[in-house]
Design an enzyme around this catalytic site. Structure first.
Site, short mmCIF file in Angstrom:
data_model
loop_
_atom_site.label_atom_id
_atom_site.label_comp_id
_atom_site.label_asym_id
_atom_site.label_seq_id
_atom_site.Cartn_x
_atom_site.Cartn_y
_atom_site.Cartn_z
N GLU A 14 -43.23 28.42 16.63
CA GLU A 14 -42.26 29.45 16.22
C GLU A 14 -42.80 30.17 14.98
OE1 GLU A 14 -39.29 31.04 17.15
OE2 GLU A 14 -39.76 32.09 15.29
N GLY A 60 -34.30 31.57 16.86
CA GLY A 60 -34.65 32.92 17.30
C GLY A 60 -33.69 33.99 16.84
N THR A 61 -33.68 35.08 17.59
CA THR A 61 -32.80 36.21 17.27
C THR A 61 -31.35 35.75 17.29
OG1 THR A 61 -34.36 37.68 18.39
CG2 THR A 61 -32.13 38.53 18.04
N TYR A 81 -23.63 47.54 23.02
CA TYR A 81 -23.13 46.25 22.53
C TYR A 81 -23.16 46.15 20.99
CZ TYR A 81 -23.42 43.69 27.02
OH TYR A 81 -23.23 43.23 28.29
N GLU A 126 -23.16 58.49 20.49
CA GLU A 126 -23.62 57.91 21.76
C GLU A 126 -24.05 59.04 22.68
OE1 GLU A 126 -24.19 54.91 23.47
OE2 GLU A 126 -24.66 56.33 25.08
N HIS A 165 1.23 28.14 31.47
CA HIS A 165 2.10 29.16 30.90
C HIS A 165 2.46 28.77 29.47
CE1 HIS A 165 5.18 32.23 30.76
NE2 HIS A 165 6.02 31.33 30.28
P1 FAD Z 1 -35.37 35.32 20.83
O1 FAD Z 1 -34.07 34.75 20.49
O2 FAD Z 1 -35.67 36.70 20.41
O3 FAD Z 1 -36.46 34.33 20.23
C1 FAD Z 1 -37.83 34.60 20.31
C2 FAD Z 1 -38.53 33.81 19.22
O4 FAD Z 1 -39.94 33.89 19.44
C3 FAD Z 1 -38.29 34.35 17.82
O5 FAD Z 1 -37.77 33.33 16.99
C4 FAD Z 1 -39.67 34.84 17.35
O6 FAD Z 1 -39.88 34.60 15.97
C5 FAD Z 1 -40.59 33.97 18.19
N1 FAD Z 1 -41.90 34.57 18.44
C6 FAD Z 1 -42.18 35.82 18.88
N2 FAD Z 1 -43.50 35.98 19.03
C7 FAD Z 1 -44.08 34.81 18.67
C8 FAD Z 1 -45.43 34.36 18.62
N3 FAD Z 1 -46.45 35.13 18.98
N4 FAD Z 1 -45.65 33.09 18.18
C9 FAD Z 1 -44.62 32.29 17.83
N5 FAD Z 1 -43.33 32.66 17.88
C10 FAD Z 1 -43.07 33.91 18.29
N6 FAD Z 1 -26.68 37.66 23.37
C11 FAD Z 1 -25.60 37.03 23.89
O7 FAD Z 1 -25.70 36.40 24.95
N7 FAD Z 1 -24.38 37.06 23.24
C12 FAD Z 1 -24.22 37.72 22.08
O8 FAD Z 1 -23.12 37.72 21.52
C13 FAD Z 1 -25.34 38.40 21.52
N8 FAD Z 1 -25.22 39.05 20.36
C14 FAD Z 1 -26.32 39.65 19.82
C15 FAD Z 1 -26.16 40.33 18.62
C16 FAD Z 1 -27.25 40.96 18.04
C17 FAD Z 1 -27.08 41.67 16.73
C18 FAD Z 1 -28.53 40.89 18.68
C19 FAD Z 1 -29.73 41.53 18.05
C20 FAD Z 1 -28.69 40.22 19.87
C21 FAD Z 1 -27.58 39.60 20.47
N9 FAD Z 1 -27.67 38.94 21.68
C22 FAD Z 1 -26.58 38.34 22.22
C23 FAD Z 1 -28.95 38.86 22.41
C24 FAD Z 1 -29.62 37.48 22.17
O9 FAD Z 1 -29.84 37.32 20.81
C25 FAD Z 1 -30.92 37.40 22.94
O10 FAD Z 1 -30.67 37.65 24.32
C26 FAD Z 1 -31.55 36.03 22.81
O11 FAD Z 1 -31.79 35.70 21.48
C27 FAD Z 1 -32.85 35.98 23.60
O12 FAD Z 1 -33.43 34.72 23.47
P2 FAD Z 1 -35.01 34.51 23.63
O13 FAD Z 1 -35.25 33.05 23.51
O14 FAD Z 1 -35.50 35.20 24.82
O15 FAD Z 1 -35.66 35.28 22.39
P1 NAD Z 2 -27.42 48.70 24.47
O1 NAD Z 2 -28.36 48.98 25.57
O2 NAD Z 2 -26.26 47.82 24.68
O3 NAD Z 2 -26.83 50.08 23.92
C1 NAD Z 2 -27.64 51.12 23.49
C2 NAD Z 2 -26.81 52.39 23.55
O4 NAD Z 2 -27.52 53.40 22.86
C3 NAD Z 2 -26.58 52.90 24.97
O5 NAD Z 2 -25.20 53.13 25.16
C4 NAD Z 2 -27.42 54.17 25.05
O6 NAD Z 2 -26.84 55.13 25.90
C5 NAD Z 2 -27.42 54.61 23.60
N1 NAD Z 2 -28.57 55.43 23.20
C6 NAD Z 2 -29.87 55.25 23.52
N2 NAD Z 2 -30.63 56.19 22.90
C7 NAD Z 2 -29.80 56.94 22.15
C8 NAD Z 2 -29.98 58.05 21.28
N3 NAD Z 2 -31.21 58.55 21.04
N4 NAD Z 2 -28.90 58.59 20.69
C9 NAD Z 2 -27.66 58.08 20.91
N5 NAD Z 2 -27.43 57.04 21.74
C10 NAD Z 2 -28.48 56.47 22.34
O7 NAD Z 2 -28.34 48.20 23.25
P2 NAD Z 2 -27.97 47.46 21.90
O8 NAD Z 2 -26.56 47.68 21.52
O9 NAD Z 2 -29.04 47.83 20.95
O10 NAD Z 2 -28.14 45.94 22.30
C11 NAD Z 2 -29.37 45.48 22.85
C12 NAD Z 2 -29.16 44.31 23.74
O11 NAD Z 2 -28.81 43.17 22.97
C13 NAD Z 2 -28.01 44.47 24.73
O12 NAD Z 2 -28.39 45.19 25.87
C14 NAD Z 2 -27.69 43.06 25.04
O13 NAD Z 2 -28.57 42.61 26.04
C15 NAD Z 2 -27.97 42.35 23.73
N6 NAD Z 2 -26.70 42.10 23.00
C16 NAD Z 2 -25.70 41.40 23.59
C17 NAD Z 2 -24.51 41.19 22.93
C18 NAD Z 2 -23.42 40.41 23.60
O14 NAD Z 2 -23.71 39.75 24.60
N7 NAD Z 2 -22.21 40.42 23.09
C19 NAD Z 2 -24.32 41.68 21.66
C20 NAD Z 2 -25.34 42.40 21.08
C21 NAD Z 2 -26.53 42.59 21.76
#
Ligand code: FAD
Ligand code: NAD
Length: 463
Positions: free
Chosen positions: A35, A41-42, A186, A206, A442
């Site tokens: 990692e 992760g994210t 989102y 948007e 309920h």
């Molecule tokens: P990641 O979680 O991105 O993890 C990848 C890891 O790989 C990172 O820790 C990175 O440091 C590591 N890495 C990358 N390259 C290398 C390398 N070369 N060597 C070693 N390590 C490396 N999803 C939901 O389902 N529900 C939600 O409510 C939700 N909310 C979100 C809110 C936000 C603000 C964001 C940004 C995302 C959200 N998501 C949500 C999306 C969710 O975070 C991702 O779908 C999820 O984290 C993906 O998991 P992953 O394991 O594929 O990658």
């Molecule tokens: P998104 O794809 O959900 O939304 C991006 C939005 O930006 C779209 O509605 C698109 O039409 C708009 N857009 C694109 N280019 C634009 C521009 N130039 N000007 C104005 N609008 C523009 O992407 P996100 O919100 O960045 O989230 C990324 C991903 O992260 C999601 O697709 C989802 O997979 C994940 N995520 C999930 C959750 C959850 O599960 N609750 C929460 C956050 C993020």
């Protein structure tokens, strides 16, 4: 410089990678996880968990604020105050607990965790640059790529200073007076609503003709109304044409130009797979645009290399990454596993929340199904009334011929907790009669699901 050998190497410790690692360890496979930043992760560090923590803070503050005005509950609160650094500390505490927990689970499963950035040398060998600059080499029988995704940057709004990504928005030290959110998907909606409740004047720009364009207009209508109620300005069909300092130039749907001045500009226009520095040029993987192509067993086009999570495509959701992580560990342990899920429920943690499991009405139609679509509104649900949230509904999409449920969607406050039930019904192949014949306690919002099934069968009880 150290040399390591293992059966399974996982690159990336997000929900995909850490689940694959834990499960591989549990199945007795000698596993190393590399990692670059922090396990979790994210999702755990800068995504799902911190955003939901901040949404909760915002909801509490908004509730306190509401009681400063006369209200039907008879509660009065004098001038609530808010301190963002305190809330951030609380949020960071949760993140720390969870990432510490994941590290503990990896230890318990006897997974060796190496901190550093992994780069492929060839299909079996990876070099790892550690934080101290030292380089380790790992030789592995199989390698799982789980490197996740990163925020998309707009060329004329590069991240830096007051132009922030979601990561920046989750680490502010004060609530900006004005916030312009570019992208009403989102992240933009979840964080835009949270900051609005914390006191920022929020404008969402948007480019599609409605927010959350992936969902149908019926599903997003209650959200659109609530955005208006919260005083959030939403410009749909709007294009950002340029930006300078704290000003964003936008052409709106009617072709008019306007300039939005904002203390912070949050850019949330999507996420893209993260493979920077991974050395993919040293492999011959089939790609699907920037995503790594995988089959139902998460196998890439190269023998011995697997990929999971955001790096493999949409939907980029943590629970999809985790499910793939579990499958791939099973495959490597010789189990007969592959992706056989009927649906990946998605939740948008907006206000109200939106849940979608399975097919939307239009998707079912496009797939050739003749359907019955029925919804039941929360305005006719007792529990929703007691919670003062009668906005929204639950909707079921079912086949007309055999009543098999193809999709369930809901919009409403607190509806996220029903997503598991919706997913279960679809995975189990439930029909309308199964939902209608299940006793729903309920008073709960869940009764609206049973009522929607009754309605589809032609006999709603409470409507
Ligand atoms: P990641 O979680 O991105 O993890 C990848 C890891 O790989 C990172 O820790 C990175 O440091 C590591 N890495 C990358 N390259 C290398 C390398 N070369 N060597 C070693 N390590 C490396 N999803 C939901 O389902 N529900 C939600 O409510 C939700 N909310 C979100 C809110 C936000 C603000 C964001 C940004 C995302 C959200 N998501 C949500 C999306 C969710 O975070 C991702 O779908 C999820 O984290 C993906 O998991 P992953 O394991 O594929 O990658
Ligand atoms: P998104 O794809 O959900 O939304 C991006 C939005 O930006 C779209 O509605 C698109 O039409 C708009 N857009 C694109 N280019 C634009 C521009 N130039 N000007 C104005 N609008 C523009 O992407 P996100 O919100 O960045 O989230 C990324 C991903 O992260 C999601 O697709 C989802 O997979 C994940 N995520 C999930 C959750 C959850 O599960 N609750 C929460 C956050 C993020």
């Amino acid at each position: 410089m150290a040399e390591h050998r293992c059966k399974v190497l996982v690159i990336g410790g997000g929900p995909g990678g850490y689940v694959a690692g834990i499960r591989a360890g549990q199945l007795g496979l000698d596993t190393i996880l590399v990692e670059a930043a922090r396990v979790g992760g994210t999702c755990l560090n800068v995504g799902c968990i911190p955003s939901k923590a901040m949404i909760h803070v915002a909801e509490q503050f908004e509730a306190a604020h509401r009681f400063t005005a006369p209200n039907s509950l008879g509660i009065s609160v004098a001038a609530p105050a808010f301190d963002l650094p305190t809330a951030m500390e609380w949020k960071n505490g949760i993140v720390g607990n969870l990432t510490g927990g994941v590290a503990g689970l990896l230890r318990k499963a006897k997974v060796r965790v190496i901190e550093g950035t992994a780069t492929f040398k060839d299909g079996k060998t990876v070099s790892v640059i550690r934080p101290d600059g030292e380089t380790d080499t790992i030789t592995a029988e199989t390698i799982i790529i789980a490197t996740g995704s990163e925020s998309v940057e707009l060329p004329f709004l590069p991240f830096g200073g007051d132009v922030i990504s979601s990561t920046g928005a989750l680490a502010l030290d004060e609530v900006p007076e004005t916030l312009c959110v570019v992208g009403g998907g989102y992240i933009g909606l979840e964080l835009g609503i949270a900051y609005s409740k914390l006191g920022a004047a929020v404008t969402i720009v948007e480019m599609a003709d409605r927010v959350l364009p992936l969902y149908d207009a019926e599903l997003t209508a209650p959200l659109t109304r609530r955005l208006e109620e919260l005083g959030i300005t939403v410009l749909t069909g709007a294009k950002v044409t340029g930006a300078k300092d704290n000003q964003v130039d936008v052409t709106d749907a009617s072709g008019e130009s306007r300039r939005i001045t904002a203390a912070k500009i949050l850019v949330t226009v999507g996420r893209r797979p993260f493979t920077k520095g991974l050395g993919l040029e040293n492999l011959a993987l089939d790609m699907d645009r920037a995503f790594i192509k995988v089959d139902a067993r998460c196998q890439t086009s190269m023998r011995g290399i697997y990929a999971i999570g955001d790096v493999t495509g949409e939907p980029m959701l943590a629970h999809r990454a985790m499910a793939q992580g579990e499958i791939v560990a099973g495959v490597l342990a010789g189990k007969n596993e592959s992706w056989d899920k009927r649906c990946i429920p998605a939740i948008c943690f907006t206000d109200p929340e939106i849940v979608s499991a399975g097919l939307l009405p239009d998707e079912a139609k496009a797939a050739g199904f003749d359907t019955i679509v029925s919804s039941f509104p929360f305005r006719a649900n007792g529990r929703a009334m007691t919670l003062e949230r009668e906005d929204g509904f639950i909707r079921i999409v079912a086949r007309r011929d055999n009543h098999l449920i193809l999709g369930i969607q809901a919009v409403g406050a607190g509806i996220s907790e029903m997503a598991a039930g919706f997913g279960l019904a679809i995975e189990m192949g439930a029909c309308l009669e199964d939902i209608a014949g299940t006793i729903h306690s309920h008073p709960t919002r869940g009764e609206a699901l049973q009522e929607a099934a009754f309605k589809s069968l032609g006999h709603a009880l409470h409507l």
